[in-house]
Design an enzyme around this catalytic site. Sequence first.
Site, PDB file in Angstrom:
ATOM      1  N   MET A 244      -7.164 -32.249  82.065  1.00 52.44           N
ATOM      2  CA  MET A 244      -7.095 -32.242  80.655  1.00 52.44           C
ATOM      3  C   MET A 244      -7.095 -30.808  79.942  1.00 52.44           C
ATOM      4  O   MET A 244      -7.171 -30.637  78.747  1.00 52.44           O
ATOM      5  CB  MET A 244      -8.093 -33.096  79.971  1.00 52.44           C
ATOM      6  CG  MET A 244      -7.820 -34.565  80.409  1.00 52.44           C
ATOM      7  SD  MET A 244      -8.563 -35.834  79.496  1.00 52.44           S
ATOM      8  CE  MET A 244     -10.306 -35.661  79.615  1.00 52.44           C
ATOM      9  N   GLY A 245      -6.833 -29.774  80.723  1.00 49.50           N
ATOM     10  CA  GLY A 245      -6.832 -28.480  80.295  1.00 49.50           C
ATOM     11  C   GLY A 245      -8.396 -27.868  80.088  1.00 49.50           C
ATOM     12  O   GLY A 245      -9.318 -28.449  80.667  1.00 49.50           O
TER      13      GLY A 245
ATOM     14  N   GLN B 153      -8.063 -42.845  77.101  1.00 47.07           N
ATOM     15  CA  GLN B 153      -9.612 -42.702  77.852  1.00 47.07           C
ATOM     16  C   GLN B 153     -10.689 -42.111  77.016  1.00 47.07           C
ATOM     17  O   GLN B 153     -11.925 -42.421  77.279  1.00 47.07           O
ATOM     18  CB  GLN B 153      -9.454 -41.777  79.098  1.00 47.07           C
ATOM     19  CG  GLN B 153      -9.429 -40.397  78.755  1.00 47.07           C
ATOM     20  CD  GLN B 153      -9.388 -39.920  80.138  1.00 47.07           C
ATOM     21  OE1 GLN B 153      -8.095 -39.623  80.921  1.00 47.07           O
ATOM     22  NE2 GLN B 153     -10.127 -38.863  80.776  1.00 47.07           N
TER      23      GLN B 153
ATOM     24  N   ARG C  31     -16.301 -29.403  78.287  1.00 47.21           N
ATOM     25  CA  ARG C  31     -17.073 -29.611  77.250  1.00 47.21           C
ATOM     26  C   ARG C  31     -18.268 -28.487  77.083  1.00 47.21           C
ATOM     27  O   ARG C  31     -18.590 -28.538  76.048  1.00 47.21           O
ATOM     28  CB  ARG C  31     -17.768 -31.096  77.480  1.00 47.21           C
ATOM     29  CG  ARG C  31     -16.890 -31.978  77.422  1.00 47.21           C
ATOM     30  CD  ARG C  31     -17.475 -33.668  77.636  1.00 47.21           C
ATOM     31  NE  ARG C  31     -16.772 -34.385  78.066  1.00 47.21           N
ATOM     32  CZ  ARG C  31     -16.223 -35.369  77.110  1.00 47.21           C
ATOM     33  NH1 ARG C  31     -16.581 -35.360  75.674  1.00 47.21           N
ATOM     34  NH2 ARG C  31     -15.263 -36.194  77.304  1.00 47.21           N
TER      35      ARG C  31
ATOM     36  N   GLY D  87     -12.179 -33.810  90.904  1.00 42.33           N
ATOM     37  CA  GLY D  87     -13.491 -32.988  91.212  1.00 42.33           C
ATOM     38  C   GLY D  87     -14.786 -34.245  91.212  1.00 42.33           C
ATOM     39  O   GLY D  87     -14.729 -35.251  90.569  1.00 42.33           O
TER      40      GLY D  87
ATOM     41  N   HIS E 294     -11.556 -24.296  83.864  1.00 50.13           N
ATOM     42  CA  HIS E 294     -12.643 -23.486  84.440  1.00 50.13           C
ATOM     43  C   HIS E 294     -12.546 -23.328  86.016  1.00 50.13           C
ATOM     44  O   HIS E 294     -11.593 -23.864  86.696  1.00 50.13           O
ATOM     45  CB  HIS E 294     -14.074 -24.363  83.875  1.00 50.13           C
ATOM     46  CG  HIS E 294     -14.193 -25.608  84.470  1.00 50.13           C
ATOM     47  ND1 HIS E 294     -14.210 -26.327  85.757  1.00 50.13           N
ATOM     48  CD2 HIS E 294     -14.241 -26.868  83.817  1.00 50.13           C
ATOM     49  CE1 HIS E 294     -14.436 -27.282  85.579  1.00 50.13           C
ATOM     50  NE2 HIS E 294     -14.198 -27.937  84.464  1.00 50.13           N
ATOM     51  N   GLN E 295     -13.636 -22.761  86.661  1.00 48.59           N
ATOM     52  CA  GLN E 295     -13.427 -22.416  88.109  1.00 48.59           C
ATOM     53  C   GLN E 295     -13.398 -23.431  88.888  1.00 48.59           C
ATOM     54  O   GLN E 295     -12.780 -23.532  89.977  1.00 48.59           O
ATOM     55  CB  GLN E 295     -14.773 -21.490  88.310  1.00 48.59           C
ATOM     56  CG  GLN E 295     -14.444 -20.476  89.575  1.00 48.59           C
ATOM     57  CD  GLN E 295     -13.226 -19.658  89.621  1.00 48.59           C
ATOM     58  OE1 GLN E 295     -12.794 -19.390  88.431  1.00 48.59           O
ATOM     59  NE2 GLN E 295     -12.559 -19.888  90.497  1.00 48.59           N
ATOM     60  N   GLY E 296     -14.044 -24.743  88.372  1.00 49.85           N
ATOM     61  CA  GLY E 296     -13.855 -25.750  89.140  1.00 49.85           C
ATOM     62  C   GLY E 296     -12.746 -26.518  89.334  1.00 49.85           C
ATOM     63  O   GLY E 296     -12.152 -26.917  90.412  1.00 49.85           O
ATOM     64  N   HIS E 297     -11.472 -26.323  88.276  1.00 47.24           N
ATOM     65  CA  HIS E 297     -10.362 -26.765  88.113  1.00 47.24           C
ATOM     66  C   HIS E 297      -9.693 -25.851  89.302  1.00 47.24           C
ATOM     67  O   HIS E 297      -8.756 -26.319  89.959  1.00 47.24           O
ATOM     68  CB  HIS E 297      -9.711 -26.655  86.760  1.00 47.24           C
ATOM     69  CG  HIS E 297     -10.130 -27.750  85.698  1.00 47.24           C
ATOM     70  ND1 HIS E 297     -10.763 -27.325  84.708  1.00 47.24           N
ATOM     71  CD2 HIS E 297      -9.839 -28.898  85.790  1.00 47.24           C
ATOM     72  CE1 HIS E 297     -11.024 -28.330  83.961  1.00 47.24           C
ATOM     73  NE2 HIS E 297     -10.718 -29.531  84.615  1.00 47.24           N
TER      74      HIS E 297
HETATM   75  O1  PAF Z   1     -10.873 -35.811  84.724  1.00 47.87           O
HETATM   76  C1  PAF Z   1      -9.913 -35.450  84.094  1.00 47.87           C
HETATM   77  O2  PAF Z   1      -9.954 -34.613  83.610  1.00 47.87           O
HETATM   78  C2  PAF Z   1      -9.323 -36.671  83.382  1.00 47.87           C
HETATM   79  O3  PAF Z   1      -9.989 -37.894  83.365  1.00 47.87           O
HETATM   80  C3  PAF Z   1      -7.918 -36.928  84.038  1.00 47.87           C
HETATM   81  C4  PAF Z   1      -8.122 -37.311  85.768  1.00 47.87           C
HETATM   82  C5  PAF Z   1      -6.984 -35.642  84.101  1.00 47.87           C
HETATM   83  C6  PAF Z   1      -7.059 -38.140  83.624  1.00 47.87           C
HETATM   84  O4  PAF Z   1      -6.704 -37.783  82.274  1.00 47.87           O
END
Ligand code: PAF
Length: 287
Positions: free
Chosen positions: A30-31, A61, A188, A148, A34-37
């Site tokens: 969801m943009g 969600q 967050r 993650g 950070h380093q985890g992504h």
């Molecule tokens: O973990 C997230 O960032 C979101 O829940 C995901 C998996 C991209 C779905 O919108």
Amino acid sequence: MKVVRNIAEIRSITSALKSSHKSIGLVPTMGALHQGHISLVEKSGQENDVCIVSIFVNPTQFDKKEDLINYPNTLTNDLEVLKKTTCQIVFIPDAEAIYNNAIISEEFSFDGLENEMEGKHRSGHFDGVGTIVKKLFELAQPTRAYFGEKDFQQLQIVKKLNSNENLGIEIIGCPIFRESDGLAMSSRNIRLTKTQRAEAPFIYQTLKTAVKKFETEDIASISQWVSSVFAKNTSLDLEYFEIANENTLKPNTSKNTNTKYRAFIAVFAGSVRLIDNISLQQQPNKP
Ligand code: PAF
């Protein structure tokens, strides 16, 4: 790195890749990267011919409108960061197009996984996650998809979605990335005030102590201890702490030798909701 915003275009790119037998790794995000992504992107790049990252703040969600509105958006920076990684395609759909003008969730049953923890506290959350992940899988046609472990319940739910719908995708869970003081990396975190940020590592410290206590104490007394330490903390409000079976996510009150246990926690720092979890089978001095 190619930026794709159009649904028809991503379909045609992934269909062509599939026809030429290329493996596709998908990292849904969801943009506010950070380093985890980035660790997921690098892994996806190493393990596949093509790595696609999606950036989409999925409205279905979010159970609270303010949470959706306040979700961090750092798109310009995200694209700069991704250019330096193994990502070849960034998919940034818009809500109307991906939802075909009906921004509503499909209803799923994930064999009860959806009713525990986050499911109890965020109504409809996992229907929203299931809806968007299914749509992204259908468009990106991934060979492998990367999630993650910070959202451990989400990871188990995506695995269930994959098996229930016979999607045949390899779902890969990746370890939690932490700041040097132990705070789990999360999009967050940038919303925390200086004081909240300074207090937030208390969450991981509590989890690590829970791991230690798990060697000798029963689950009820660990849960009581967690409630009592948070009751004394004036910056963080405990929403839940649970010790659950890692596979069923059902809370446990007694320990069985053949079960893998994990501790899960959700905490509010002001209006910022933070979650974290830890395996109870590991040594507490592990970073
Ligand atoms: O973990 C997230 O960032 C979101 O829940 C995901 C998996 C991209 C779905 O919108």
